[in-house]
Design a protein around this motif. Structure first.
Motif, short mmCIF file in Angstrom:
data_model
loop_
_atom_site.label_atom_id
_atom_site.label_comp_id
_atom_site.label_asym_id
_atom_site.label_seq_id
_atom_site.Cartn_x
_atom_site.Cartn_y
_atom_site.Cartn_z
N GLY A 173 2.58 3.48 -17.84
CA GLY A 173 1.36 2.98 -18.39
C GLY A 173 0.52 2.03 -17.56
N ARG A 174 1.06 1.69 -16.49
CA ARG A 174 0.24 0.65 -15.58
C ARG A 174 0.84 0.71 -14.04
N ILE A 175 0.29 -0.11 -13.19
CA ILE A 175 0.85 -0.18 -11.76
C ILE A 175 0.24 -1.81 -11.48
N TYR A 176 1.24 -2.62 -11.36
CA TYR A 176 1.14 -4.14 -10.86
C TYR A 176 1.16 -4.24 -9.52
N ILE A 177 2.06 -3.55 -8.76
CA ILE A 177 2.15 -3.86 -7.32
C ILE A 177 1.90 -2.58 -6.50
N LEU A 178 1.18 -2.52 -5.62
CA LEU A 178 0.88 -1.19 -4.81
C LEU A 178 1.24 -1.69 -3.28
N VAL A 179 2.26 -1.08 -2.73
CA VAL A 179 2.68 -1.19 -1.65
C VAL A 179 2.14 -0.09 -0.77
N ASN A 180 1.05 -0.35 0.04
CA ASN A 180 0.74 0.82 1.02
C ASN A 180 1.57 0.66 2.37
N ASN A 181 2.66 1.53 2.40
CA ASN A 181 3.45 1.56 3.44
C ASN A 181 3.54 2.73 4.38
N ALA A 182 3.00 3.67 3.81
CA ALA A 182 2.86 5.12 4.36
C ALA A 182 2.20 5.03 5.76
#
Length: 282
Positions: A75-84
């Motif tokens: 239902g949500r996204i609080y932390i996005l870690v762009n690691n790729a």
């Protein structure tokens, strides 16, 4: 209610270790990987709080579907870690344009597309934290990694600008800048120019060989790096940039000292490029 992490590049290295630690800490997490079989063991261990999503950041349909799957699950996204990301070795002159453009698509443009897909969710929530994994090579560059550095320099500038745009919306942004860590980055995750030029043997070729030979023996510990990333997310005052590793600390400080000295040395020439004071306000 547990905050939801979305971590890309979880097949190996820091991304995989971070996913394990985030889930062990009781958070919900979506694990992005080009092959979800690579993370099925982690998801199986946390069936209620983990989800694997197929994600190649160069494929827009997978970016859109992965975010939809996470929203449906949590239902949500609080932390996005762009690691790729991927690496590439070769002098500037030796490097192949096709490979360089492919690296930019992954390390920069794909990341930016994914971030744009997640930002509307964070804006609605009035909260969130985006962490872009750059590199010490986003601040200091060396022979053989010029184009890789270019992707990370671009990402650093992007991150700084984004942080100023979204701060009033309750969204934090941090660049994570590691030095050498014991991951596959210098091994199977990095291609190299197929043809070498003898004149670069003592610079680009020497540094490439050194980096390749040190693969698996780097000082950086992915487990400790993951703990540091979680600490940043849990902090009330997250930094714009977090360096990881002693080599990153020394490299960044050395660059700052050298830059300051050069800027001061050429200060008169720099300032002299403006109109004279009496003409500035005309």
């Amino acid at each position: 209610m547990s905050k939801v992490w979305f971590i890309t590049g979880t097949s190996s290295g820091i991304g995989k270790e971070l996913a394990k630690q985030v889930l062990a800490a009781g958070y919900n997490a979506a694990l992005g990987a080009r092959k979800t079989d690579d993370v099925k063991d982690i998801v199986a261990a946390y069936p209620d709080t983990a989800i694997a999503v197929t994600l190649d950041v160069t494929k827009e349909d997978q970016i859109v579907s992965s975010v939809k799957d996470i929203e449906q699950k949590f239902g949500r996204i609080y932390i996005l870690v762009n690691n790729a990301g991927i690496g590439y070795f070769g002098s500037i002159e030796e490097s192949e344009e096709t490979e360089v453009r492919h690296m930019f698509e992954i390390n920069f443009f794909g990341l930016a597309k994914l971030t744009n897909q997640v930002l509307p969710i964070m804006r609605r929530q009035k909260s969130g934290h985006i962490l872009n994994v750059t590199s010490i090579l986003s601040l200091v560059s060396y022979p053989a990694v010029g184009f890789y550095s270019a992707t990370k320099f671009a990402l650093d500038g992007y991150t700084e600008s984004l942080s100023k745009e979204v701060a009033p919306l309750g969204i934090k942004v941090t660049a994570i800048a590691p030095s050498s860590f014991r991951t596959d980055w210098a091994g199977r995750s990095a291609n190299e120019a197929p043809n070498t030029i003898e004149d670069y043997k003592g610079t680009a070729d020497a540094n490439k060989t050194s980096i390749r030979n040190n693969s698996g023996k780097q000082a950086g510990d992915p487990a400790r790096a993951s703990k540091a990333i979680i600490k940043v997310v849990e902090s009330d005052k997250a930094p714009l940039r977090l360096l990881l590793g002693e080599a990153a600390f020394k490299g960044a400080n050395g660059k700052l000292v050298a830059m300051k000295a050069e800027i001061d040395e050429w200060a008169e020439t720099t300032i002299g490029a403006d109109f004279p004071k009496e003409e500035k306000n005309k």
